[in-house]
Design a protein around this motif. Structure first.
Motif, mmCIF file in Angstrom:
data_model
loop_
_atom_site.group_PDB
_atom_site.id
_atom_site.type_symbol
_atom_site.label_atom_id
_atom_site.label_comp_id
_atom_site.label_asym_id
_atom_site.label_seq_id
_atom_site.Cartn_x
_atom_site.Cartn_y
_atom_site.Cartn_z
ATOM 1 N N VAL A 59 0.843 -1.267 -0.081
ATOM 2 C CA VAL A 59 -0.020 -0.043 0.151
ATOM 3 C C VAL A 59 1.048 1.176 -0.068
ATOM 4 C CG1 VAL A 59 -2.015 -1.217 1.138
ATOM 5 C CG2 VAL A 59 -0.167 -0.004 2.468
ATOM 6 N N ALA A 60 0.378 2.189 -0.517
ATOM 7 C CA ALA A 60 0.845 3.395 -0.681
ATOM 8 C C ALA A 60 0.185 4.335 0.456
ATOM 9 C CB ALA A 60 1.067 4.235 -1.759
ATOM 10 N N THR A 61 0.693 5.208 1.268
ATOM 11 C CA THR A 61 -0.120 5.797 2.309
ATOM 12 C C THR A 61 0.604 7.434 2.354
ATOM 13 O OG1 THR A 61 1.747 5.313 4.200
ATOM 14 C CG2 THR A 61 -0.180 3.861 3.996
ATOM 15 N N MET A 62 -0.276 8.153 2.667
ATOM 16 C CA MET A 62 -0.076 9.572 2.938
ATOM 17 C C MET A 62 -0.435 9.837 4.210
ATOM 18 S SD MET A 62 -0.467 11.369 -0.912
ATOM 19 C CE MET A 62 0.207 12.775 -0.429
ATOM 20 N N GLY A 63 0.390 10.051 5.466
ATOM 21 C CA GLY A 63 -0.173 10.137 6.556
ATOM 22 C C GLY A 63 -0.605 8.728 7.005
ATOM 23 N N THR A 64 -1.946 8.705 7.685
ATOM 24 C CA THR A 64 -2.558 7.720 7.752
ATOM 25 C C THR A 64 -3.493 7.093 6.716
ATOM 26 O OG1 THR A 64 -4.354 8.880 8.914
ATOM 27 C CG2 THR A 64 -2.585 8.406 10.449
ATOM 28 N N ARG A 65 -3.701 7.755 5.738
ATOM 29 C CA ARG A 65 -4.650 7.615 4.723
ATOM 30 C C ARG A 65 -3.777 6.617 3.627
ATOM 31 N NH1 ARG A 65 -6.790 11.427 -0.098
ATOM 32 N NH2 ARG A 65 -8.000 9.955 -1.173
ATOM 33 N N ILE A 66 -4.481 5.328 3.236
ATOM 34 C CA ILE A 66 -4.076 4.513 1.980
ATOM 35 C C ILE A 66 -4.513 5.068 0.918
ATOM 36 C CG2 ILE A 66 -4.446 2.307 1.040
ATOM 37 C CD1 ILE A 66 -4.373 0.945 3.644
ATOM 38 N N VAL A 67 -3.830 5.530 0.078
ATOM 39 C CA VAL A 67 -3.789 6.105 -1.287
ATOM 40 C C VAL A 67 -3.703 5.349 -2.560
ATOM 41 C CG1 VAL A 67 -3.651 8.604 -0.263
ATOM 42 C CG2 VAL A 67 -1.456 7.254 -1.364
ATOM 43 N N GLY A 68 -3.266 4.079 -2.121
ATOM 44 C CA GLY A 68 -2.887 3.250 -3.538
ATOM 45 C C GLY A 68 -2.622 1.890 -3.240
ATOM 46 N N ALA A 69 -2.645 0.937 -3.822
ATOM 47 C CA ALA A 69 -2.352 -0.650 -3.458
ATOM 48 C C ALA A 69 -1.814 -1.090 -4.856
ATOM 49 C CB ALA A 69 -3.352 -1.213 -2.950
ATOM 50 N N VAL A 70 -1.211 -2.347 -4.659
ATOM 51 C CA VAL A 70 -0.855 -3.162 -5.588
ATOM 52 C C VAL A 70 -0.539 -4.597 -5.192
ATOM 53 C CG1 VAL A 70 1.669 -2.630 -5.474
ATOM 54 C CG2 VAL A 70 0.618 -3.631 -7.647
ATOM 55 N N ARG A 71 -0.875 -5.605 -5.924
ATOM 56 C CA ARG A 71 -0.573 -6.882 -5.650
ATOM 57 C C ARG A 71 0.492 -7.588 -6.544
ATOM 58 N NH1 ARG A 71 -6.535 -9.201 -4.694
ATOM 59 N NH2 ARG A 71 -7.518 -7.374 -3.622
ATOM 60 N N GLY A 72 1.289 -8.284 -6.120
ATOM 61 C CA GLY A 72 2.357 -9.049 -6.659
ATOM 62 C C GLY A 72 2.078 -10.693 -6.425
ATOM 63 N N VAL A 73 1.772 -11.355 -7.533
ATOM 64 C CA VAL A 73 1.330 -12.592 -7.379
ATOM 65 C C VAL A 73 2.115 -13.581 -7.961
ATOM 66 C CG1 VAL A 73 -0.438 -14.354 -7.638
ATOM 67 C CG2 VAL A 73 -1.308 -11.871 -7.085
ATOM 68 N N ARG A 74 3.156 -14.358 -7.388
ATOM 69 C CA ARG A 74 4.078 -15.124 -8.005
ATOM 70 C C ARG A 74 3.692 -16.469 -8.387
ATOM 71 N NH1 ARG A 74 7.866 -13.481 -3.874
ATOM 72 N NH2 ARG A 74 7.909 -15.706 -2.961
ATOM 73 N N ASP A 75 3.979 -16.921 -9.499
ATOM 74 C CA ASP A 75 3.664 -18.183 -9.986
ATOM 75 C C ASP A 75 4.961 -18.908 -10.605
ATOM 76 O OD1 ASP A 75 2.594 -20.579 -10.814
ATOM 77 O OD2 ASP A 75 1.436 -19.634 -12.313
ATOM 78 N N GLY A 76 5.768 -19.608 -9.820
ATOM 79 C CA GLY A 76 6.844 -19.872 -10.382
ATOM 80 C C GLY A 76 8.037 -18.793 -10.641
ATOM 81 N N GLN A 77 8.573 -18.780 -12.094
ATOM 82 C CA GLN A 77 9.434 -17.633 -12.356
ATOM 83 C C GLN A 77 8.670 -16.321 -12.842
ATOM 84 O OE1 GLN A 77 13.054 -17.935 -12.729
ATOM 85 N NE2 GLN A 77 12.589 -19.333 -11.011
ATOM 86 N N ASP A 78 7.230 -16.318 -12.727
ATOM 87 C CA ASP A 78 6.478 -15.167 -13.008
ATOM 88 C C ASP A 78 5.857 -14.458 -11.953
ATOM 89 O OD1 ASP A 78 7.410 -15.740 -15.817
ATOM 90 O OD2 ASP A 78 5.230 -16.699 -16.079
ATOM 91 N N CYS A 79 5.804 -13.095 -11.993
ATOM 92 C CA CYS A 79 4.919 -12.452 -11.024
ATOM 93 C C CYS A 79 4.114 -11.486 -11.903
ATOM 94 C CB CYS A 79 5.954 -11.496 -10.180
ATOM 95 S SG CYS A 79 5.287 -10.524 -9.068
ATOM 96 N N GLU A 80 2.662 -11.845 -11.276
ATOM 97 C CA GLU A 80 1.715 -10.940 -11.992
ATOM 98 C C GLU A 80 1.583 -9.816 -10.998
ATOM 99 O OE1 GLU A 80 -3.042 -10.844 -13.226
ATOM 100 O OE2 GLU A 80 -2.388 -12.676 -12.113
ATOM 101 N N VAL A 81 1.533 -8.567 -11.862
ATOM 102 C CA VAL A 81 1.481 -7.168 -11.239
ATOM 103 C C VAL A 81 -0.198 -7.022 -11.453
ATOM 104 C CG1 VAL A 81 1.856 -4.863 -10.914
ATOM 105 C CG2 VAL A 81 3.539 -6.740 -11.477
ATOM 106 N N THR A 82 -0.938 -7.009 -10.210
ATOM 107 C CA THR A 82 -2.360 -7.067 -10.302
ATOM 108 C C THR A 82 -3.047 -6.140 -9.314
ATOM 109 O OG1 THR A 82 -4.547 -8.436 -10.553
ATOM 110 C CG2 THR A 82 -2.809 -8.819 -8.836
ATOM 111 N N ARG A 83 -4.180 -5.573 -9.662
ATOM 112 C CA ARG A 83 -5.022 -4.576 -8.717
ATOM 113 C C ARG A 83 -4.231 -3.399 -8.506
ATOM 114 N NH1 ARG A 83 -8.920 -7.787 -9.828
ATOM 115 N NH2 ARG A 83 -10.099 -8.743 -8.232
ATOM 116 N N LEU A 84 -3.305 -2.888 -9.505
ATOM 117 C CA LEU A 84 -2.906 -1.612 -9.304
ATOM 118 C C LEU A 84 -3.774 -0.448 -9.049
ATOM 119 C CD1 LEU A 84 -0.190 0.124 -9.046
ATOM 120 C CD2 LEU A 84 -0.290 0.203 -11.466
ATOM 121 N N VAL A 85 -3.993 0.077 -8.163
ATOM 122 C CA VAL A 85 -5.028 1.206 -7.738
ATOM 123 C C VAL A 85 -4.598 2.552 -6.931
ATOM 124 C CG1 VAL A 85 -6.912 -0.493 -7.942
ATOM 125 C CG2 VAL A 85 -5.978 0.078 -5.777
ATOM 126 N N VAL A 86 -4.927 3.488 -7.236
ATOM 127 C CA VAL A 86 -4.686 4.861 -6.807
ATOM 128 C C VAL A 86 -5.958 5.552 -6.470
ATOM 129 C CG1 VAL A 86 -3.360 7.124 -6.848
ATOM 130 C CG2 VAL A 86 -2.503 4.805 -7.717
#
Length: 155
Positions: A59-86
């Protein structure tokens, strides 16, 4: 104006705020495609909490507020970058790019490739990903209104 933000590993108590940011961020995508059924909009609090507990959410935060998030989902040698939100009021301030870089740093030692996808009409997303070093490698039609564009970047 660029404001300072921090990026950290999400905690289970963050799940509700992550879900709120996620839903707010995906409204414009749903409107663009005329589809309110995107999985990011229908995902439950329990599903977000489970993702957080799995350890792959930043998560990205500014003070106590979450302003963004991202997920990294690994599968073997690959990582899916998903749910990138701001949060809509915090977009275009470098937060999404910082989240992409953070998820890449977090997984670079364990994977050989990062990949993600977005809709073919999501021009801002495509520009962001390509500026971050991702290259298009596949387009998959999902419906007459939507094709998914897949992009990748070697670690």
């Amino acid at each position: 104006m660029k404001l300072e933000h921090d990026i950290r590993l999400a905690e289970p108590a963050d799940a509700g705020e992550i879900l709120t940011v996620q839903r707010a961020a995906y409204v414009s995508e749903a409107q663009l495609y005329g589809n309110p059924g995107f999985s990011a909009l229908t995902e439950s609090l329990d599903e977000v909490r489970a993702a957080v507990e799995g350890g792959g959410v930043l998560v990205a935060t500014m003070g106590t507020r979450i302003v963004g998030a991202v997920r990294g989902v690994r599968d073997g040698q690959d990582c899916e970058v998903t749910r990138l939100v701001v949060a809509p009021d915090m977009q275009r301030r470098g937060i999404a790019r910082a989240l992409i870089e953070a998820v890449e740093r977090a997984h670079a030692a364990q994977v050989r490739r990062f990949w993600l996808h977005t809709g073919d009409r999501s021009e801002a997303n495509l520009r962001l990903y390509e500026k971050a070093g991702y290259s298009r490698y596949r387009t998959r039609p999902v419906s007459p209104e939507l094709s998914l564009v897949y992009l990748e970047k070697l670690a």
